[in-house]
Scaffold this active site. Structure first.
Site, PDB file in Angstrom:
ATOM      1  N   ASP A  14       0.871  -1.170   0.000  1.00 43.10           N
ATOM      2  CA  ASP A  14       0.000   0.000   0.000  1.00 43.10           C
ATOM      3  C   ASP A  14       0.915   1.229   0.000  1.00 43.10           C
ATOM      4  O   ASP A  14       2.112   1.122   0.279  1.00 43.10           O
ATOM      5  CB  ASP A  14      -0.890  -0.041   1.249  1.00 43.10           C
ATOM      6  CG  ASP A  14      -1.689   1.224   1.428  1.00 43.10           C
ATOM      7  OD1 ASP A  14      -2.355   1.638   0.465  1.00 43.10           O
ATOM      8  OD2 ASP A  14      -1.637   1.814   2.530  1.00 43.10           O
ATOM      9  N   ASP A  16      -0.136   5.193   0.936  1.00 44.11           N
ATOM     10  CA  ASP A  16      -0.381   6.130   2.041  1.00 44.11           C
ATOM     11  C   ASP A  16      -0.550   5.372   3.360  1.00 44.11           C
ATOM     12  O   ASP A  16      -1.395   4.484   3.469  1.00 44.11           O
ATOM     13  CB  ASP A  16      -1.649   6.947   1.774  1.00 44.11           C
ATOM     14  CG  ASP A  16      -1.560   7.743   0.482  1.00 44.11           C
ATOM     15  OD1 ASP A  16      -0.718   8.636   0.410  1.00 44.11           O
ATOM     16  OD2 ASP A  16      -2.329   7.442  -0.456  1.00 44.11           O
ATOM     17  N   ASP A 177      -1.657  -0.949   6.022  1.00 46.16           N
ATOM     18  CA  ASP A 177      -1.924  -0.369   7.344  1.00 46.16           C
ATOM     19  C   ASP A 177      -3.409  -0.327   7.678  1.00 46.16           C
ATOM     20  O   ASP A 177      -3.773   0.186   8.735  1.00 46.16           O
ATOM     21  CB  ASP A 177      -1.368   1.059   7.404  1.00 46.16           C
ATOM     22  CG  ASP A 177      -2.121   2.006   6.471  1.00 46.16           C
ATOM     23  OD1 ASP A 177      -2.212   1.696   5.264  1.00 46.16           O
ATOM     24  OD2 ASP A 177      -2.647   3.030   6.942  1.00 46.16           O
TER      25      ASP A 177
END
Length: 225
Positions: A14, A16, A177
């Site tokens: 991922d 961001d 995240d």
């Protein structure tokens, strides 16, 4: 669970909240947009909880102040145009790589592990950010929120990454995240790893149910290289 018996051939990251802390620049652009529309602004911490679901959802949340907006605001299109203009002009002013991110990518690349980036961020923002922050060339495959018809948590972008690099899903790892990252990984048949920082939203790390927890991307590299 340790990675002792799992050595991925492909690692999908991922963007961001996993590789880059982009929330400072996103928050500034969101608040510039809201000010232009004469609406109340928010703290960076409040805006962080809306990240990870793509630009449309982010702007919906900002316009309504709700984590799960019930209706689409009438000024959504105007707001999106303003946001893209503001953010594109200042996409990498205060954003920073997380500690160990570039070092980890370098070690993984040197070890011959294929790397991909799959984000829900629109392509017109993804590529400039990856380029400006200096990590674009680490990835053999990049998919944004508008690259395919569906984005995370749908498995499609991850399966396309595996297909493009000719790796079976069972030999791949999704690192993220948020709930979208872990669900996408599981839906695609990948192993999953969660970082303890980033934009985890309303869930705890344990609630996300990732196969592995890692401290940094450099820590991940030490486990699999």
């Amino acid at each position: 669970m340790t990675m002792t018996h799992f050595k991925p051939r492909l690692i999908v990251f991922d963007l961001d909240g996993t590789l880059v802390d982009s929330s400072p620049d996103i928050a500034i652009a969101i608040n510039q947009m809201l000010s232009e529309l004469n609406q109340a602004t928010y703290s960076e911490q409040e805006i962080k909880q809306w990240l990870g679901f793509g630009a449309t959802k982010l702007i919906n949340c900002a316009l309504t102040g709700e984590l799960e907006p019930k209706i689409e605001p009438a000024n959504l299109r105007q707001a999106m145009r303003l946001y893209f203009n503001f953010y594109s002009a200042n996409i990498c002013v205060n954003s920073q790589l997380y500690a160990g991110a570039k070092e980890g990518l370098e070690q993984l690349k040197l070890a011959g592990i294929k790397l991909a980036c799959v984000t829900n961020k629109p392509a017109l923002l993804t590529l400039p950010l990856l380029t400006e922050i200096g990590i674009k060339d680490y990835f053999q495959f990049i998919a944004s929120g508008d690259t395919f018809q569906r984005m995370k948590p749908d498995p499609l972008p991850l399966l396309e990454a595996a297909k493009a690099i000719a790796v079976d899903p069972e030999q791949a790892l999704m690192v993220g995240d948020s709930i979208n990252d872990i669900q996408a990984g599981k839906n695609a048949g990948f192993k999953t790893a969660i970082v303890p920082y980033g934009y985890i939203g309303k869930y705890s790390i344990d609630e996300l149910g990732a196969d592995y927890q890692i401290n940094t991307i450099e820590h991940l590299a030490k486990l699999v290289c």
